[in-house]
Design a protein around this motif. Sequence first.
Motif, PDB file in Angstrom:
ATOM      1  N   PRO A   1     -41.462  13.238 -10.345  1.00  0.00           N
ATOM      2  CA  PRO A   1     -40.521  13.007 -11.456  1.00  0.00           C
ATOM      3  C   PRO A   1     -41.156  12.151 -12.535  1.00  0.00           C
ATOM      4  CG  PRO A   1     -39.825  11.910  -9.456  1.00  0.00           C
ATOM      5  CD  PRO A   1     -40.970  12.749  -9.095  1.00  0.00           C
ATOM      6  N   ALA A   2     -40.685  12.305 -13.745  1.00  0.00           N
ATOM      7  CA  ALA A   2     -41.205  11.568 -14.897  1.00  0.00           C
ATOM      8  C   ALA A   2     -42.679  11.847 -15.102  1.00  0.00           C
ATOM      9  CB  ALA A   2     -40.960  10.068 -14.759  1.00  0.00           C
TER      10      ALA A   2
ATOM     11  N   ASP B   1     -29.929   9.624   0.139  1.00  0.00           N
ATOM     12  CA  ASP B   1     -29.529   8.991  -1.119  1.00  0.00           C
ATOM     13  C   ASP B   1     -28.017   8.853  -1.234  1.00  0.00           C
ATOM     14  OD1 ASP B   1     -30.450  11.940  -3.078  1.00  0.00           O
ATOM     15  OD2 ASP B   1     -29.005  11.652  -1.473  1.00  0.00           O
ATOM     16  N   ARG B   2     -27.315   9.085  -0.123  1.00  0.00           N
ATOM     17  CA  ARG B   2     -25.881   8.867  -0.117  1.00  0.00           C
ATOM     18  C   ARG B   2     -25.528   7.964   1.055  1.00  0.00           C
ATOM     19  NH1 ARG B   2     -22.718  12.035  -4.002  1.00  0.00           N
ATOM     20  NH2 ARG B   2     -23.446  14.177  -3.819  1.00  0.00           N
ATOM     21  N   CYS B   3     -24.473   7.175   0.860  1.00  0.00           N
ATOM     22  CA  CYS B   3     -23.954   6.414   1.977  1.00  0.00           C
ATOM     23  C   CYS B   3     -22.490   6.827   2.158  1.00  0.00           C
ATOM     24  CB  CYS B   3     -24.087   4.917   1.708  1.00  0.00           C
ATOM     25  SG  CYS B   3     -23.369   4.404   0.145  1.00  0.00           S
TER      26      CYS B   3
ATOM     27  N   PRO C   1     -23.454   7.208  -3.715  1.00  0.00           N
ATOM     28  CA  PRO C   1     -22.852   7.141  -5.039  1.00  0.00           C
ATOM     29  C   PRO C   1     -22.495   8.509  -5.611  1.00  0.00           C
ATOM     30  CG  PRO C   1     -25.223   6.905  -5.218  1.00  0.00           C
ATOM     31  CD  PRO C   1     -24.907   6.985  -3.752  1.00  0.00           C
TER      32      PRO C   1
ATOM     33  N   VAL D   1     -33.038  -2.905  -1.610  1.00  0.00           N
ATOM     34  CA  VAL D   1     -34.130  -2.292  -2.368  1.00  0.00           C
ATOM     35  C   VAL D   1     -35.424  -2.941  -1.902  1.00  0.00           C
ATOM     36  CG1 VAL D   1     -35.089  -1.927  -4.670  1.00  0.00           C
ATOM     37  CG2 VAL D   1     -32.609  -1.946  -4.336  1.00  0.00           C
TER      38      VAL D   1
ATOM     39  N   MET E   1     -26.770  -3.167  -1.900  1.00  0.00           N
ATOM     40  CA  MET E   1     -27.777  -2.150  -1.609  1.00  0.00           C
ATOM     41  C   MET E   1     -29.153  -2.780  -1.434  1.00  0.00           C
ATOM     42  SD  MET E   1     -28.741   1.303  -3.688  1.00  0.00           S
ATOM     43  CE  MET E   1     -29.514   0.503  -5.067  1.00  0.00           C
TER      44      MET E   1
ATOM     45  N   GLU F   1     -23.915  16.198  -9.907  1.00  0.00           N
ATOM     46  CA  GLU F   1     -23.450  17.507  -9.435  1.00  0.00           C
ATOM     47  C   GLU F   1     -22.149  17.416  -8.645  1.00  0.00           C
ATOM     48  OE1 GLU F   1     -26.410  16.130  -8.726  1.00  0.00           O
ATOM     49  OE2 GLU F   1     -26.757  16.068  -6.561  1.00  0.00           O
TER      50      GLU F   1
ATOM     51  N   MET G   1     -33.095   8.265 -14.986  1.00  0.00           N
ATOM     52  CA  MET G   1     -34.355   7.539 -14.903  1.00  0.00           C
ATOM     53  C   MET G   1     -35.525   8.501 -14.824  1.00  0.00           C
ATOM     54  SD  MET G   1     -33.320   4.255 -12.564  1.00  0.00           S
ATOM     55  CE  MET G   1     -34.930   3.556 -12.529  1.00  0.00           C
ATOM     56  N   ALA G   2     -35.318   9.602 -14.128  1.00  0.00           N
ATOM     57  CA  ALA G   2     -36.410  10.562 -13.998  1.00  0.00           C
ATOM     58  C   ALA G   2     -36.574  11.386 -15.270  1.00  0.00           C
ATOM     59  CB  ALA G   2     -36.136  11.472 -12.808  1.00  0.00           C
TER      60      ALA G   2
ATOM     61  N   ASP H   1     -35.058   5.435  -3.644  1.00  0.00           N
ATOM     62  CA  ASP H   1     -35.686   5.885  -4.890  1.00  0.00           C
ATOM     63  C   ASP H   1     -37.193   5.732  -4.889  1.00  0.00           C
ATOM     64  OD1 ASP H   1     -33.301   4.956  -7.507  1.00  0.00           O
ATOM     65  OD2 ASP H   1     -33.189   6.318  -5.796  1.00  0.00           O
TER      66      ASP H   1
ATOM     67  N   PHE I   1     -19.177   3.921  -8.059  1.00  0.00           N
ATOM     68  CA  PHE I   1     -20.523   3.720  -8.565  1.00  0.00           C
ATOM     69  C   PHE I   1     -21.273   5.049  -8.572  1.00  0.00           C
ATOM     70  CE2 PHE I   1     -22.701   3.470  -4.360  1.00  0.00           C
ATOM     71  CZ  PHE I   1     -21.638   3.177  -3.538  1.00  0.00           C
TER      72      PHE I   1
ATOM     73  N   GLU J   1     -28.862  -0.411 -12.402  1.00  0.00           N
ATOM     74  CA  GLU J   1     -29.560   0.205 -11.279  1.00  0.00           C
ATOM     75  C   GLU J   1     -28.984  -0.195  -9.931  1.00  0.00           C
ATOM     76  OE1 GLU J   1     -33.722  -0.435 -12.147  1.00  0.00           O
ATOM     77  OE2 GLU J   1     -34.232   0.896 -10.484  1.00  0.00           O
ATOM     78  N   ARG J   2     -28.388  -1.375  -9.879  1.00  0.00           N
ATOM     79  CA  ARG J   2     -27.850  -1.854  -8.613  1.00  0.00           C
ATOM     80  C   ARG J   2     -26.336  -1.802  -8.628  1.00  0.00           C
ATOM     81  NH1 ARG J   2     -31.083  -4.909  -4.603  1.00  0.00           N
ATOM     82  NH2 ARG J   2     -32.858  -5.761  -5.680  1.00  0.00           N
TER      83      ARG J   2
ATOM     84  N   ARG K   1     -22.979  11.571  -7.877  1.00  0.00           N
ATOM     85  CA  ARG K   1     -24.138  12.174  -8.518  1.00  0.00           C
ATOM     86  C   ARG K   1     -23.626  13.209  -9.515  1.00  0.00           C
ATOM     87  NH1 ARG K   1     -28.505  10.573  -5.548  1.00  0.00           N
ATOM     88  NH2 ARG K   1     -29.831  11.989  -6.699  1.00  0.00           N
TER      89      ARG K   1
ATOM     90  N   ASP L   1     -30.428   7.966 -10.926  1.00  0.00           N
ATOM     91  CA  ASP L   1     -31.777   8.537 -10.719  1.00  0.00           C
ATOM     92  C   ASP L   1     -32.116   9.596 -11.731  1.00  0.00           C
ATOM     93  OD1 ASP L   1     -31.787   9.355  -7.161  1.00  0.00           O
ATOM     94  OD2 ASP L   1     -31.099   7.587  -8.227  1.00  0.00           O
TER      95      ASP L   1
ATOM     96  N   ASP M   1     -36.953   9.085 -18.688  1.00  0.00           N
ATOM     97  CA  ASP M   1     -37.895   7.972 -18.646  1.00  0.00           C
ATOM     98  C   ASP M   1     -37.210   6.690 -19.103  1.00  0.00           C
ATOM     99  OD1 ASP M   1     -41.110   7.092 -20.101  1.00  0.00           O
ATOM    100  OD2 ASP M   1     -40.301   6.790 -18.088  1.00  0.00           O
TER     101      ASP M   1
ATOM    102  N   GLU N   1     -25.022  -8.035  -4.398  1.00  0.00           N
ATOM    103  CA  GLU N   1     -25.448  -6.639  -4.556  1.00  0.00           C
ATOM    104  C   GLU N   1     -25.867  -6.099  -3.200  1.00  0.00           C
ATOM    105  OE1 GLU N   1     -28.276  -7.551  -7.667  1.00  0.00           O
ATOM    106  OE2 GLU N   1     -27.016  -6.512  -9.118  1.00  0.00           O
TER     107      GLU N   1
END
Lengths: 445, 402
Positions: free
Chosen positions: A19-20, A251-253, B179, A154, A152, B183, B335-336, A304, B328, B281-282, B181, B332, B339, A150
Amino acid sequence: MQSSMRARVAGGARRAVGPAGRRLTVKVMNANVLIANTKGGGHAFIGLYLAKELLKKGHKVTIMNDGDADKLTKKNPYAKYAELERQGLNVVWADPSKPSTYPRGNFDVVYDNNGKDMASCQPLIDHFKHKVDHYVFVSSAGAYKADPIEPMHVEGDARKSTAGHVEVEAYLEKSRMPYTVFQPLYIYGPHTAKDCEQWFVDRIIRDRPVLLPAPGIQLTSLTHVEDVASMLAAVPGNRAAIGQQFNVCSDRCISFIGIAKAIGKALGKDPEIILYSPEKVGTGKSGKAEGFPFRTVHFFASSDKAKRELGWKPKHDFNKDVQAMVNDYKANGRDKKEVDFSIDDKILAALGKSVPKSSSASSSSSSSSSFSRVSSSSGPKAEELPRSRSSFSPRRDLKIKRTVLPANWRDSMDEAEPASAKPAAGRSATSGRSGSVPKDWRSSL
Amino acid sequence: MLNASTTRRASAIKAGSRRVQVKVSARFANWRDQVERSPPSTSSYGSSSKSSSGVEPKKILMMGGTRFIGLYLARDLIAQGHDVTLFTRGKKKVASEIPDDTPSSFAEFSRKVKHIQGDRMDFPEVERKLAREGFQVVYDINGREAVEVEPVLKGTKSTLEQYIYCSSAGVYLKNDMMPHREEDAVDPKSRHKGKLDTEELLRKSGVNFTSIRPVYIYGPLNYNPVEEWFFHRLKAGRPIPVPGSGQQVTQLGHVKDLSTAFIKVLGNKKAARQVYNISGERFVTFDGIAKACAKAMGVPEPELIHYNAKEFDFGKDKAFPMRDQHFFASVDKAMADLDWTPEFGLVDGLKDSYKKDFGRGTFRKEPNFKCDDMIIEAKKGSSFSEPKAAAASAPISRSSWR
């Protein structure tokens, strides 16, 4: 070491664009991999799936399993080794604390999926120091310190000072090992050695109440073992991963209540959820609850970094997998097995609720009678959810969940009506509900 | 000029040149403070890190732009060299100074920003006033319903290249898997149905659109009492009532990061017909927001009172500024694709908001402690009384206000 690794490059360097636009160079090589696997617990089946992944990629894999071969080969996941042996997996049984028992061979990559602290990790590290291209330590995200602001986790966040894993990482750093650390959270999937979602199935399939540590909305990461394995298997040949830590999770909880609902849906049942405080009923404190499979606080992490730097992507989704998990449970005959509900019963008793018996008629509750059966009416308000399947019906009209606890102790009915912060005044008059599962929970499925 | 660390990767801005190439400067949360400390001749908006580098100046229409998001976005766009026109009713001056302005940056902004006066709810008027203006890009910041977008589309039809819409993450259907997304399923019954309809209309119209879904936005000049609600209580030394367990998880996004994201979308091919969640981001718990606000203000951690919202009848008043559920979204994708990285961490962002707004004595809504008092009364059996030491920095102990 570097040159010998290059010499073994079979397919040349494969360039992937992450990505990016970041370029990820993944060298294809046939490495000789050793997995030191643990003898039980949540990590046990990682070895099986990791071996499968690595074999698929063309590596040569040896699993060095701790424990007694005779006892363990009948149990999950070790029972499945035979299938992989047919595909070239080399299984040996050894003692990770005794290097003399280790298999011989020039290993390029070593995975320590066994140790949790210096005592269990050091022998392996010392033996392979300076002999391997890559040393992978399968640690745990449990080492993170809980953050009150916070939740989560990281990579780089503060860790518990007492965590043995942290000491091991420091040792790897000091020894200048080319290491990578992976930090998984809770893992589910076929052939696991440790229950995860099965705890919920045990109760829901037998029409028992699901006792959740309040408030029940704690978020937890559940990751499929195949996704864990695919991340771990991305490492051989990947120099960018050296010296790095990665969280290994979906990527999900999902919240505890969410797990109960998902499993209930897969079973076609309406789970009865009861929230309780482990501290107040005396079954736990500071993040743990006796008999509950998960930490009682938020426990989820960001993956991520792995997505960006390893080009990894999770393929599984708990909601999509839950039906298969439930089918597996039934196929393994677990619905017929006896389950020890003594802790559940202890908690129910402490809450003053009647303990369900296998027959439908259950005796009435204890003398602290806020939870007597709704046989006599004293003007209860309209019943909320249909409770036809459970064998007892506590007096929800009193809007008090517990008698032993003060009425206003964290009396959280957090699953309020969606998309509205408006007060529930009008609603409480009509529905008289203080249920922990909102009436419309199905709408969010 | 700028100090060494900010110029590490910053190239000079050529006034009047067609291409404004500004490299991304060092990413630390208070970079703007560093920039502002430089001599007044340097505009704080001039050395922006918001790079949609290589995009040539466009003629941009902004619907709205005088209240919150638009204030920052309009300035950023002008600093990037674009030609910006605000379409507003004219009730508020189109160029009025904000805390982040420096005298020179504001002078430049007020000189360059243009205005079309009109009521966007008067659809024929909108179409008429936009026709022949030649707008290439539309930033629709204040649109609520799909019908409001049609005249704008019609009025800019011949020259429109991109329609950028400010939607909301409130459209997501409540979900146990978090969270949210991009989709994920959306809620056709949500309060933000108009936003959904607008996105649908844009999709169907075939225009090159991008929709941005922010979560809770905060920052200086926020008109929604998000951080302000907490600041009022912290300043008054009051305990903070939090519904439920306080463990509900949500997310705050700084308005300047949102503005940057909007800039990154401009002229970005990857963003064509895409939807992006934009926020910090958090994620943060309700209890955590209270604690973070206290940190930002430099006051001790507040007393938190948890209550069951269903036991109270608050009437029309809102007892808590946020929806009582997990809320929330994952950023991502943005960010991807774009940029883009949020520059503000939670406490840093709240500090920025406090320093430039509440901390200066400005706020939008007078505090209303009616609900708080009801809750305190019920929970403590006695009402709250002002602590003897009025300073917000006085330690809040139970005895001082019992």
